[in-house]
Write a protein that holds these residues in place. Structure first.
Motif, PDB file in Angstrom:
ATOM      1  N   GLY A   1       0.847  -1.294  -0.075  1.00 25.63           N
ATOM      2  CA  GLY A   1      -0.130  -0.057   0.010  1.00 25.63           C
ATOM      3  C   GLY A   1       0.826   1.402   0.217  1.00 25.63           C
ATOM      4  N   ASN A   2       0.731   2.199  -1.022  1.00 22.37           N
ATOM      5  CA  ASN A   2       1.366   3.427  -1.101  1.00 22.37           C
ATOM      6  C   ASN A   2       0.612   4.619  -0.514  1.00 22.37           C
ATOM      7  N   SER A   3      -0.437   4.571   0.231  1.00 16.85           N
ATOM      8  CA  SER A   3      -1.332   5.542   0.751  1.00 16.85           C
ATOM      9  C   SER A   3      -0.536   6.121   1.794  1.00 16.85           C
ATOM     10  N   PRO A   4      -0.519   7.525   2.046  1.00 20.36           N
ATOM     11  CA  PRO A   4       0.067   8.109   3.259  1.00 20.36           C
ATOM     12  C   PRO A   4      -0.260   7.274   4.544  1.00 20.36           C
ATOM     13  N   GLN A   5      -1.696   6.878   4.672  1.00 22.30           N
ATOM     14  CA  GLN A   5      -1.891   6.042   5.934  1.00 22.30           C
ATOM     15  C   GLN A   5      -0.939   4.734   6.187  1.00 22.30           C
ATOM     16  N   MET A   6      -0.776   3.939   4.992  1.00 18.67           N
ATOM     17  CA  MET A   6      -0.124   2.864   4.960  1.00 18.67           C
ATOM     18  C   MET A   6       1.338   3.060   5.361  1.00 18.67           C
ATOM     19  N   ALA A   7       1.943   4.131   4.952  1.00 18.47           N
ATOM     20  CA  ALA A   7       3.219   4.750   4.974  1.00 18.47           C
ATOM     21  C   ALA A   7       3.384   4.868   6.542  1.00 18.47           C
ATOM     22  N   GLU A   8       2.308   5.597   7.291  1.00 19.76           N
ATOM     23  CA  GLU A   8       2.502   5.776   8.682  1.00 19.76           C
ATOM     24  C   GLU A   8       2.334   4.553   9.205  1.00 19.76           C
ATOM     25  N   VAL A   9       1.813   3.617   8.992  1.00 16.92           N
ATOM     26  CA  VAL A   9       1.437   2.424   9.384  1.00 16.92           C
ATOM     27  C   VAL A   9       2.902   1.703   9.558  1.00 16.92           C
ATOM     28  N   ARG A  10       3.588   1.673   8.373  1.00 18.89           N
ATOM     29  CA  ARG A  10       4.822   0.784   8.061  1.00 18.89           C
ATOM     30  C   ARG A  10       5.856   1.616   9.209  1.00 18.89           C
ATOM     31  N   ASP A  11       5.867   2.883   9.276  1.00 18.41           N
ATOM     32  CA  ASP A  11       6.835   3.716   9.929  1.00 18.41           C
ATOM     33  C   ASP A  11       6.596   3.308  11.304  1.00 18.41           C
ATOM     34  N   TRP A  12       5.265   3.497  11.720  1.00 21.44           N
ATOM     35  CA  TRP A  12       4.934   2.993  13.346  1.00 21.44           C
ATOM     36  C   TRP A  12       5.432   1.617  13.796  1.00 21.44           C
ATOM     37  N   ILE A  13       5.245   0.514  12.668  1.00 24.35           N
ATOM     38  CA  ILE A  13       5.749  -0.670  12.938  1.00 24.35           C
ATOM     39  C   ILE A  13       7.249  -0.807  13.272  1.00 24.35           C
ATOM     40  N   GLU A  14       7.962   0.070  12.240  1.00 31.43           N
ATOM     41  CA  GLU A  14       9.324   0.041  12.609  1.00 31.43           C
ATOM     42  C   GLU A  14      10.042   0.508  13.693  1.00 31.43           C
ATOM     43  N   ARG A  15       9.172   1.643  14.398  1.00 29.74           N
ATOM     44  CA  ARG A  15       9.538   2.153  15.736  1.00 29.74           C
ATOM     45  C   ARG A  15       9.213   1.440  16.930  1.00 29.74           C
ATOM     46  N   VAL A  16       8.368   0.786  16.894  1.00 24.05           N
ATOM     47  CA  VAL A  16       7.633   0.005  17.946  1.00 24.05           C
ATOM     48  C   VAL A  16       8.152  -1.558  17.991  1.00 24.05           C
ATOM     49  N   ALA A  17       8.377  -1.953  16.982  1.00 24.11           N
ATOM     50  CA  ALA A  17       8.754  -3.462  16.740  1.00 24.11           C
ATOM     51  C   ALA A  17       9.930  -3.590  17.755  1.00 24.11           C
ATOM     52  N   PRO A  18      11.090  -3.009  17.644  1.00 21.41           N
ATOM     53  CA  PRO A  18      12.308  -3.448  18.412  1.00 21.41           C
ATOM     54  C   PRO A  18      12.014  -3.217  19.731  1.00 21.41           C
TER      55      PRO A  18
END
Ligand SMILES: Nc1ncnc2c1ncn2[C@@H]1O[C@H](COP(=O)(O)OP(=O)(O)OP(=O)(O)O)[C@@H](O)[C@H]1O
Ligand SMILES: [Mg+2]
Length: 456
Positions: free
Chosen positions: A141-158
């Motif tokens: 997904g290239n929508s801004p919402q999905m970009a935000e989701v991916r960014d959130w996961i990256e920060r939260v996962a570790p």
């Protein structure tokens, strides 16, 4: 046990080497398994899978590199570091060619051992990630919402923080839970999923915490619960709002104190588990109606992600559809592509079942379409007709009845418009400005139309 405790198997026939390595690695926080021969190593490997292996190049009870080869076959993702003595360099290089990750030369140097091992473990994480991506776990997904989701996961996962994933059915909650696990230190440990909605109420505790033999009728032997299965890793509590209040209290206790007892047991067990919970329900109203414990909600809601429904990110629809068609083609279905009209129908539809519905429809189309190019006729009618299924559902006009032949077209049109506008006004509570906005008309124009149709 901490989340990033890796288990290393040392295979060497020299007791001194094993002892030295054990000391070095234990002081760096690793858990150690030992084997003094190939035979012992096979016994250990039958019972457990270490995170990495240190393997002596020359073992008395095995020829050449056959143990390495066996390990590479049985445990392909476990990195093997060879230990080589003087004058066995060429053999060590040969081992690397056959799949060993690297080699260490005797005499062993502490720093070099630790660095090599760390590299090996990192490579292993990467391999796992690649495998996960290949398994269809990619978030598209290239929508801004999905970009935000991916960014959130990256920060939260570790981090080790508890995660709560909200969102309508089919929006990708499970996909996100897995991505969080894959991006964490726990990636090499288990990811265990429990669907709380699917377990009968009286069995929830046994499933989560295990039971001892004889704890209840049907408990024929001891059973390990999912909290223990997930030890060191991640436990995904799916559909958490569908869990009974009693089980909620028990889960709350594990989250607060990290301990529990199996059903029928008095022994208190401790585990180290990261919990990710998900639900498609509105937890606030579940709490208000007494079906969900507020204290549990606050425990779980440390890191909260609300996944947007697909109709709020229409830009993703086309990309996802193409992705699924390519995926189905890879699994052996014919190659298919959305033709222009079908594509716009798919984009217009509002996908109440979200990405799951889109995926299912694409699968059906990949199987049933008549040609390589997908035409509107290949799509389910509710999608091809471009109608809004929710409007139909709320008004009950499915467009089924056709007026008597001979009725002037202008009358048919007026009747259709009248019914549609009635439904729109009902949906907006009689607010004409809002109705005009929703259907893309000037407010004054809508007023005139309503008057002409006798709706005012
Ligand atoms: N952004 C995305 N990119 C690729 N695939 C996706 C995406 N979102 C969802 N999917 C796919 O859609 C399907 C449904 O996703 P998932 O099971 O994660 O949804 P869910 O929110 O858990 O739904 P439910 O509440 O119904 O259990 C899965 O096959 C998943 O792989
Ligand atoms: Mg789900």
């Amino acid at each position: 046990m901490s989340a990033d405790t890796f288990t290393i198997l040392i295979i060497d026939d020299e007791k001194n080497i094993r002892r030295t390595l054990t000391m070095v690695l234990e002081s760096d926080g690793y858990d150690i398994l030992e084997a003094g021969s190939a035979k012992e190593a096979r016994v250990v490997l039958d019972k457990s899978t270490p995170d990495a292996i240190l393997l002596d190049l020359k073992l008395p009870d095995v020829k050449d590199l056959s143990l390495l080869e066996q390990i590479k076959t049985d445990h392909p993702r476990v990195p093997v570091v060879m230990i080589s003595g003087h004058g066995t360099m060429t053999d060590a290089v040969d081992a690397v060619k056959r799949g060993a990750f690297d080699f260490l030369e005797k005499p062993l140097e502490r720093e070099r051992v630790l660095v090599t091992l760390r590299n090996a473990l990192e490579a292993r994480q990467l391999r796992k990630k690649v495998a996960a991506l290949a398994g269809g776990g990619e978030i598209i997904g290239n929508s801004p919402q999905m970009a935000e989701v991916r960014d959130w996961i990256e920060r939260v996962a570790p981090t080790d923080g508890k995660v709560l994933v909200l969102g309508e059915s089919g929006t990708g909650k499970e996909l996100v839970a897995k991505a969080v696990h894959e991006g964490s230190q726990r990636v090499s440990k288990p990811f265990v999923k429990v669907n709380c909605a699917a377990i009968p109420k009286e069995l929830v505790e046994s499933v989560l915490f295990g039971h001892v033999k004889g704890a209840f009728t049907g408990a024929l032997k001891d059973k390990v619960g999912t909290f223990r299965q997930a030890n060191g890793g991640t436990l995904f509590l799916d559909e958490i709002a569908d869990m009974g209040l009693e089980a909620q209290a028990k889960v709350l206790r594990v989250l607060q104190e990290g301990e529990f007892e199996a059903v029928g047991s008095t022994k208190t067990e401790k585990v180290n588990v990261r919990v990710i919970a998900a639900t498609h329900r509105d937890l606030e109203s579940e709490i208000a109606e007494g079906r969900f414990r507020e204290d549990l909600y606050y425990r779980l809601a440390v890191l909260v992600l609300k996944l947007p429904p697909l109709r709020e990110r229409t830009g993703d629809v086309s990309v996802l559809a193409d992705h699924f068609l390519a995926e189905f083609h890879q699994t052996g279905l014919p190659k298919r592509e959305l033709a222009t009209l079908a594509r716009s129908a798919v984009e217009r539809y509002d996908w109440p079942g979200n990405v799951r519905e889109l995926r299912n429809v694409m699968e059906r189309v990949a199987i049933l379409a008549r040609g390589e190019s997908i035409e509107p006729a290949d799509l389910p009618t509710e999608i091809a007709s471009g109608s809004n299924p929710r409007l139909q559902a709320s008004t009950g006009t499915s467009g089924g009845e056709i007026p008597a032949i001979g009725t002037p077209l202008s009358d048919v049109r007026a009747e259709a418009e009248r019914r549609y506008l009635e439904a729109v006004l009902e949906a907006t509570g009689g607010n004409v400005s809002e109705a005009a906005r929703r259907i893309g008309l000037e407010r004054t124009h809508l007023h005139k139309k309503l008057a002409a149709l006798g709706l005012k």
